[in-house]
Enzyme design. Structure first.
Site: not given
Length: 485
Positions: A15, A18-19, A236
């Site tokens: 939230a 990002g990766r 996730d």
């Protein structure tokens, strides 16, 4: 299939960031490195709060280029939110953010047709104002929804852009409040009663299913070849729970910490009793037929919002000051919906303390300590309630996700719960993502085997409960009194 070590790109969208992580998995091998990290900043438009999904997708492409040659790609993200596509497959506007206020009153609209106890008995999903079902109720009659031919949850949307294929992964689909957790399929009767067109959703997929191959223009943008995309546990939290390094037969609770705290048990079947509904527990689907029986808690969002307000980037000094602040002086209900929206978080926490007749935390260290003490109390309540509702005792709490790095929070959670806490891995969602891909491509074994591999190869820290148990009991009563329980 060959048991050689293979390489997997785990796209993990949270939230706040990002990766793209690169996991190398094989017999006795589990390595994870970060290829690229990028911010996830929502945008407030005149019509409301929206995700910058194109910016996220650009970050994904940059990350895949940085990852280099891989054997597969998998995508996970937060739950409930979605993108709408028209008949040509074009995106109909930026996806609405779950913290947008459009769902105010939407739950009551749904309950007028299906009362909350019936809805819970059918789906096992806790009430949250942003559930996909309520978002669809709020969107009813809008031009966008009327024009939509397809609805894709966020990780399925990213996978679609990578491959051109469409699917709805089951662990994330379960959070829509439209899936029967017993059959692990859409509840068509419920959808019909509520006027939800399940034809909007692409066919269901399961973790490990093939999800297509990178499109030619994606290969050009990333430098990769015709790499397969593999469906993972695309919620996730489902990926993170799959990466809990529990021993075979261990009686454990899990706590997935980050922007949210999600605390609960891994079960073989859902718990859809009235007591469970009243306690606001959810039954989301996990890998290998498991059910994630858990409660959503506001999590480190409280501290993240305070830090944003203060202009603080480094949590270390705040934690040092919090460790010196008086323990349990002021506590709030960390699961309260009052803290859902962004903005003015320090003032809202102080106001909640004053309204409960407690001292108002004044310094940044005191506010941080209030947040951490409050989260530990919320973790305690969730773990105890889960054991009671599922009739299952636990001996240890596994903390995974970003909060596993927060030693003070882990120790306070152990103290509050009166149970040992094992902290790590911090990058649990990305590890779970990579491990599901590895299983699908013959580089890893079943869930128990991958957990053993995690325990052997990833560092963890253990925190034993200490401190004054009576003080925690007293603080818990203060929160309960403020909640009106």
């Amino acid at each position: 299939m060959s048991a050689r070590t293979k390489t997997f790109a785990a796209v993990d969208l949270g939230a706040s960031s990002g990766r793209v992580m690169v996991g190398r998995v094989g017999p006795g091998t589990l390595d994870l490195t970060e290829a690229h990290r990028f911010p996830n900043r929502p945008v407030r438009l005149p019509e409301g709060l929206r995700w910058d999904v194109l910016g996220l997708y650009r970050g994904v492409l940059d990350g895949l280029r940085a990852a280099g040659p891989v054997d597969s790609v998998g995508v996970d993200s937060w739950a409930v939110d979605y993108g709408l596509l028209d008949a040509d497959g074009a995106l109909l506007g930026n996806p609405v953010h779950y913290r947008d206020d459009r769902t105010r009153g939407a739950a009551e609209q749904v309950w007028n047709t299906v009362p909350p106890h019936e809805l819970y008995r059918a789906t096992g999903i806790q009430y949250a104002p942003f559930n996909t079902l309520y978002q669809l109720a709020a969107a009813r009659g809008t031009v966008q929804l009327r024009s939509a031919e397809r609805l894709l949850l966020i990780p399925d949307l990213i996978s679609h852009w990578l491959t051109g294929e469409q699917g709805t992964e089951i662990t994330n689909a379960s959070t829509t409040q439209l899936v029967d957790p017993r059959t692990r399929d859409w509840d068509r009767s419920l959808a019909d009663r509520l006027g939800v067109d399940l034809g909007l959703f692409a066919p269901l997929r399961h973790p490990g299913d093939p999800a297509g191959t990178l499109l030619p223009h994606v290969r050009e943008a990333t430098g990769l070849g015709p790499v397969p995309v593999t469906a993972v546990a695309s919620h996730d939290t489902a990926s993170a729970v799959a990466a809990v390094p529990a021993a075979r037969g261990e009686r454990f609770a899990y706590l997935c910490t980050g922007t949210w705290s999600l605390a609960g048990l891994e079960l073989d079947a859902p718990v859809t009793t009235e007591a469970s509904r009243a306690a606001n527990f959810t039954n989301e689907l996990g890998v290998d037929g498991t059910v994630r029986f858990l409660r959503n808690i506001m999590g480190l969002w409280l501290l993240q919002e305070c830090m944003r307000e203060w202009g603080e980037d480094d949590v270390g000094p705040l934690l040092a000051r919090a460790a010196e602040a008086p323990a349990l002086r002021s506590v709030v209900d960390a699961a309260a919906e009052d803290f859902l929206a962004p903005g003015s978080m320090p003032a809202r926490i102080a106001a909640a303390c004053l309204a409960a007749g407690q001292p108002s935390p004044a310094t940044r260290g005191e506010i941080t300590r209030c947040v951490l003490d409050s989260l530990a109390l919320a973790h305690r309540r969730a773990v105890r309630d889960a054991q009671r509702l599922a009739d299952r005792a636990v001996d240890v709490v596994h903390v995974v996700g970003g909060g596993a790095r927060n030693a003070l929070l882990c120790q306070l959670t152990a103290d509050a719960c009166g149970l040992p806490v094992v902290a790590g891995p911090a990058e649990a969602a990305a590890l779970g993502n990579a491990l599901v891909q590895a299983r699908a491509h013959g580089a890893a074994g079943d869930l128990a085997a991958t957990r053993e591999l995690l325990a052997r190869s990833r560092p963890s820290a253990r925190y034993e409960p200490s401190g004054d148990r009576a003080a925690w009991d007293s603080a818990a009563r203060r929160v309960e009194d403020g909640r009106g329980a």
